[in-house]
Motif scaffolding. Structure first.
Motif, PDB file in Angstrom:
ATOM      1  N   GLU A  14      -6.525  11.340   2.138  1.00 27.04           N
ATOM      2  CA  GLU A  14      -7.681  11.073   1.282  1.00 27.04           C
ATOM      3  C   GLU A  14      -7.007  11.050  -0.134  1.00 27.04           C
ATOM      4  N   ALA A  15      -5.814  11.398  -0.526  1.00 28.65           N
ATOM      5  CA  ALA A  15      -4.943  10.812  -1.659  1.00 28.65           C
ATOM      6  C   ALA A  15      -5.024   9.692  -1.851  1.00 28.65           C
ATOM      7  N   LEU A  16      -4.531   8.707  -0.738  1.00 27.15           N
ATOM      8  CA  LEU A  16      -4.594   7.480  -0.698  1.00 27.15           C
ATOM      9  C   LEU A  16      -5.814   6.449  -0.773  1.00 27.15           C
ATOM     10  N   HIS A  19      -6.645   6.501  -4.535  1.00 27.01           N
ATOM     11  CA  HIS A  19      -5.654   5.724  -5.181  1.00 27.01           C
ATOM     12  C   HIS A  19      -6.109   4.356  -5.051  1.00 27.01           C
ATOM     13  N   GLY A  20      -7.180   4.000  -3.962  1.00 23.10           N
ATOM     14  CA  GLY A  20      -7.446   2.842  -3.640  1.00 23.10           C
ATOM     15  C   GLY A  20      -6.502   1.957  -2.792  1.00 23.10           C
ATOM     16  N   VAL A 138       2.647   8.150   9.626  1.00 22.51           N
ATOM     17  CA  VAL A 138       3.008   7.156   8.445  1.00 22.51           C
ATOM     18  C   VAL A 138       2.076   6.533   7.710  1.00 22.51           C
ATOM     19  N   PHE A 139       2.426   5.581   6.780  1.00 24.99           N
ATOM     20  CA  PHE A 139       1.294   4.469   6.244  1.00 24.99           C
ATOM     21  C   PHE A 139       2.013   3.484   5.966  1.00 24.99           C
ATOM     22  N   PRO A 140       1.353   2.201   5.784  1.00 19.71           N
ATOM     23  CA  PRO A 140       2.036   0.939   5.230  1.00 19.71           C
ATOM     24  C   PRO A 140       1.581   1.010   3.746  1.00 19.71           C
ATOM     25  N   THR A 141       2.554   0.318   3.136  1.00 16.06           N
ATOM     26  CA  THR A 141       2.351   0.386   1.731  1.00 16.06           C
ATOM     27  C   THR A 141       3.284  -0.668   1.088  1.00 16.06           C
ATOM     28  N   THR A 142       3.264  -0.702  -0.178  1.00 18.72           N
ATOM     29  CA  THR A 142       4.478  -1.828  -0.832  1.00 18.72           C
ATOM     30  C   THR A 142       5.139  -0.991  -1.715  1.00 18.72           C
ATOM     31  N   ARG A 148       2.827   2.840  -8.419  1.00 21.79           N
ATOM     32  CA  ARG A 148       1.455   3.009  -8.725  1.00 21.79           C
ATOM     33  C   ARG A 148       0.834   4.268  -8.492  1.00 21.79           C
ATOM     34  N   ILE A 149       0.799   4.686  -7.090  1.00 20.04           N
ATOM     35  CA  ILE A 149       0.231   5.916  -6.738  1.00 20.04           C
ATOM     36  C   ILE A 149       0.951   7.270  -7.045  1.00 20.04           C
ATOM     37  N   THR A 150       2.291   7.092  -7.193  1.00 14.65           N
ATOM     38  CA  THR A 150       3.174   8.103  -7.579  1.00 14.65           C
ATOM     39  C   THR A 150       3.258   8.234  -8.964  1.00 14.65           C
ATOM     40  N   GLY A 151       2.998   7.218  -9.954  1.00  9.23           N
ATOM     41  CA  GLY A 151       3.551   7.357 -11.072  1.00  9.23           C
ATOM     42  C   GLY A 151       5.235   7.124 -11.323  1.00  9.23           C
ATOM     43  N   GLY A 152       5.645   6.659 -10.129  1.00 15.49           N
ATOM     44  CA  GLY A 152       6.964   6.612  -9.921  1.00 15.49           C
ATOM     45  C   GLY A 152       7.827   5.726 -10.925  1.00 15.49           C
TER      46      GLY A 152
END
Length: 159
Positions: A14-16, A19-20, A138-142, A148-152
């Motif tokens: 849901e969080a993913l 964040h689109g 797990v999930f795939p990302t970049t 972007r999604i963590t504000g990291g």
């Protein structure tokens, strides 16, 4: 593969979505509590696994998303975040701040935002895999999407 996601993985999914993120949470046949076990199941380099490591930085949680090929230099990250002491968090501290177990901590889906550092080394991979809130997910990302999604903050987390 299970059809129904564990409640932690469902929160991450849901969080993913919020964040689109296009990548979906994938349920693995076996638990992947380490970068090596995740890489073996996914058929990718260990460096393409984004470990979500929670540290105790002067009593506050710090999430370090690091390449599976690295060991975090706690002195370096303490200096980066201005903490007197950064140490590996206890399982209880991790669960308190993420709602997730060690071995399955996702970069998102926590009860509250957590200050995050994203290992620059992950940018070397077109696709990186992160835990989905449970040791079997797990999930795939970049690299860019993780930041972007963590504000990291992108950072050198290993010396």
């Amino acid at each position: 593969m299970s059809e129904k996601l564990h409640p932690n993985a469902a929160r991450v999914a849901e969080a993913l979505r919020s964040h689109g993120v296009a990548g979906q949470v994938k349920v693995l046949d076996e638990a992947a509590p380490t970068a090596a076990t995740a890489a073996a199941q996914l058929g990718c380099e260990i460096g393409a696994i984004a470990n979500s490591l929670i540290f105790d930085a002067d009593g506050s949680p710090l999430l370090v998303l690091t390449s599976g090929a690295h060991r975090v230099d706690t002195a370096a990250i303490a200096e980066l975040v201005g903490a007197r002491k950064v140490r590996r968090a206890t399982p209880e501290f991790v669960r308190e701040h993420t709602g997730q177990p060690i071995g399955g901590v996702a970069p998102v889906g926590h009860p509250a935002p957590i200050r995050t550092l994203v290992d620059n080394w992950l940018s070397k991979h077109d696709v990186v895999w992160a835990a989905g809130g449970h040791p079997h997910t797990v999930f795939p990302t970049t690299f860019d999407e993780l930041a972007r999604i963590t504000g990291g903050t992108p950072a050198e987390v290993a010396r």
